[in-house]
Write an enzyme that holds these catalytic residues in place. Structure first.
Site, PDB file in Angstrom:
ATOM      1  N   MET A  80       0.899  -1.252   0.012  1.00 13.90           N
ATOM      2  CA  MET A  80      -0.030  -0.033  -0.060  1.00 13.90           C
ATOM      3  C   MET A  80       0.718   1.384  -0.026  1.00 13.90           C
ATOM      4  SD  MET A  80      -3.458  -0.811   2.100  1.00 13.90           S
ATOM      5  CE  MET A  80      -2.926  -0.661   3.811  1.00 13.90           C
TER       6      MET A  80
ATOM      7  N   HIS B  48       9.516  -3.481   3.375  1.00 17.43           N
ATOM      8  CA  HIS B  48       9.125  -3.770   1.852  1.00 17.43           C
ATOM      9  C   HIS B  48      10.517  -4.239   1.094  1.00 17.43           C
ATOM     10  CE1 HIS B  48       5.909  -0.904   3.103  1.00 17.43           C
ATOM     11  NE2 HIS B  48       5.088  -1.968   2.843  1.00 17.43           N
TER      12      HIS B  48
ATOM     13  N   GLN C  50      -2.721 -11.836   8.918  1.00 14.84           N
ATOM     14  CA  GLN C  50      -2.694 -11.387   7.373  1.00 14.84           C
ATOM     15  C   GLN C  50      -2.226 -12.612   6.709  1.00 14.84           C
ATOM     16  OE1 GLN C  50      -2.645  -7.578   5.305  1.00 14.84           O
ATOM     17  NE2 GLN C  50      -0.719  -8.098   4.816  1.00 14.84           N
TER      18      GLN C  50
ATOM     19  N   VAL D   7      11.256  -7.056   9.688  1.00 14.62           N
ATOM     20  CA  VAL D   7      12.481  -5.874   9.901  1.00 14.62           C
ATOM     21  C   VAL D   7      11.970  -4.903  11.004  1.00 14.62           C
ATOM     22  CG1 VAL D   7      14.032  -4.321   8.697  1.00 14.62           C
ATOM     23  CG2 VAL D   7      12.753  -6.120   7.454  1.00 14.62           C
TER      24      VAL D   7
ATOM     25  N   ARG E  18       2.610   2.895   9.278  1.00 11.75           N
ATOM     26  CA  ARG E  18       1.966   4.078  10.170  1.00 11.75           C
ATOM     27  C   ARG E  18       2.783   4.584  11.277  1.00 11.75           C
ATOM     28  NH1 ARG E  18      -2.070   0.387   9.291  1.00 11.75           N
ATOM     29  NH2 ARG E  18      -4.333   1.359   8.502  1.00 11.75           N
TER      30      ARG E  18
HETATM   31  O1  PAF Z   1       0.010  -5.441   3.897  1.00 10.89           O
HETATM   32  C1  PAF Z   1      -0.346  -4.620   3.228  1.00 10.89           C
HETATM   33  O2  PAF Z   1       0.178  -3.675   2.699  1.00 10.89           O
HETATM   34  C2  PAF Z   1      -1.853  -4.795   2.491  1.00 10.89           C
HETATM   35  O3  PAF Z   1      -2.644  -5.357   3.648  1.00 10.89           O
HETATM   36  C3  PAF Z   1      -2.031  -5.753   1.239  1.00 10.89           C
HETATM   37  C4  PAF Z   1      -1.587  -7.063   1.350  1.00 10.89           C
HETATM   38  C5  PAF Z   1      -0.934  -5.059   0.266  1.00 10.89           C
HETATM   39  C6  PAF Z   1      -3.343  -5.589   0.825  1.00 10.89           C
HETATM   40  O4  PAF Z   1      -3.724  -4.247   0.521  1.00 10.89           O
END
Ligand code: PAF
Length: 283
Positions: free
Chosen positions: A27, A34, A150, A173, A184
């Protein structure tokens, strides 16, 4: 690096690809967490693709959605510097037509923890991830272990629906003081940032007790609460010692288990998680 904005563009690019694709769904508002996903995707595949879409469907309140940090030029520059080959950046209307009416829902697993605290959240996550996987058709897709529920929900969806993508979990990390990287975190005021160290300390407290032989889940949860209680800026949402697969709360830890928590610090909600291990670990 190709920046693609429409589904036909992605389909055309996908047809050109030979070899494997590793997908990193995000996102945006990228950080080193990332980067770890991109690195793994690059190392394990012939091509690294990413998606950048702030998915309104997984946010409870409109305010949380509108205040979610965004910086598209910075994110695209970072993806380029990290070596992503393709980034899919759809508009909201590309993902959700006005009469969009198909959703993916994983039952049971989504009713606890984050699912209980944020009704509808996982329905939004699974719907968008399913759609992104359908559009990009990657061989592997990369998700961080910090978002522990998730990760399990997406693994379950892919298994249940026989989706032909392997889900690859990547280690969390952390900052030097243990705070898990999260987009956030940027909202934290300096005193809140200081207080946020307690999340990892609480998980470590449970881990240390577990490694020392404690198997009573109430005692492990109490150890986490005790650490968090020392921080007046922290409001605990939940503290959990759960079965690693079903995420059902445990009485006794007899097999693989997950310690997790969610707290509010000021207006920011943070989560973290740690799989309990028999050996004593530091960071
Ligand atoms: O973890 C995230 O950044 C989001 O939940 C994802 C997996 C990209 C789905 O919008």
């Amino acid at each position: 690096m190709q920046i693609l904005r429409t589904i036909p563009e992605v389909r055309a690019a996908r047809q050109q690809v030979q070899g494997s694709i590793g997908l990193v769904p995000t996102m945006g508002y990228l950080h080193e967490g990332h980067l770890a996903l991109v690195r793994a995707a690059r190392t394990q595949n012939d091509h690294c693709w990413a998606t950048l879409f702030v998915n309104s469907l997984q946010f409870g309140s409109n305010k949380d959605f509108t205040t979610y940090p965004r910086d598209l030029p910075r994110d695209l520059a970072m993806f380029e510097a990290w070596g992503a080959d393709v980034v899919f950046v759809p508009e909201a209307g590309t993902m959700y037509a006005q009469d969009f009416s198909s959703f993916v829902e994983v039952e049971n697993l989504t009713e606890r923890l984050e699912g209980a605290a944020r009704p509808g959240h996982f329905r939004g996550v699974t719907t968008v991830v399913c759609k992104l996987l359908n559009i990009t058709q990657p061989h592997r897709a990369y998700f961080g272990r910090k978002d522990a529920q998730q990760l399990r929900v997406i693994q379950r969806m892919v298994r249940d629906l026989a989706m032909p993508t392997t889900i690859v979990p990547i280690e969390t990390v952390r900052e030097a003081d243990g705070l898990a990287l999260a987009s956030r975190n940027v909202h934290l005021q300096p005193d809140e940032r200081q207080a946020a160290q307690a999340l990892h300390q609480a998980l470590q407290a449970a881990q240390q007790r577990y490694a020392a032989g404690e198997r009573n889940a109430d005692v492990l949860r109490a150890a986490m609460h005790a650490v968090l209680a020392n921080e007046p800026l922290i409001n605990v949402d939940y503290v959990s010692i759960a079965d690693d697969e079903s995420l059902a709360e445990l009485t006794t830890v007899a097999g693989p288990a997950l310690a997790s928590l969610a707290v509010h610090i000021g207006t920011t909600r943070l989560i973290d998680a740690m799989e309990l291990r028999c050996e004593i670990t530091t960071l």
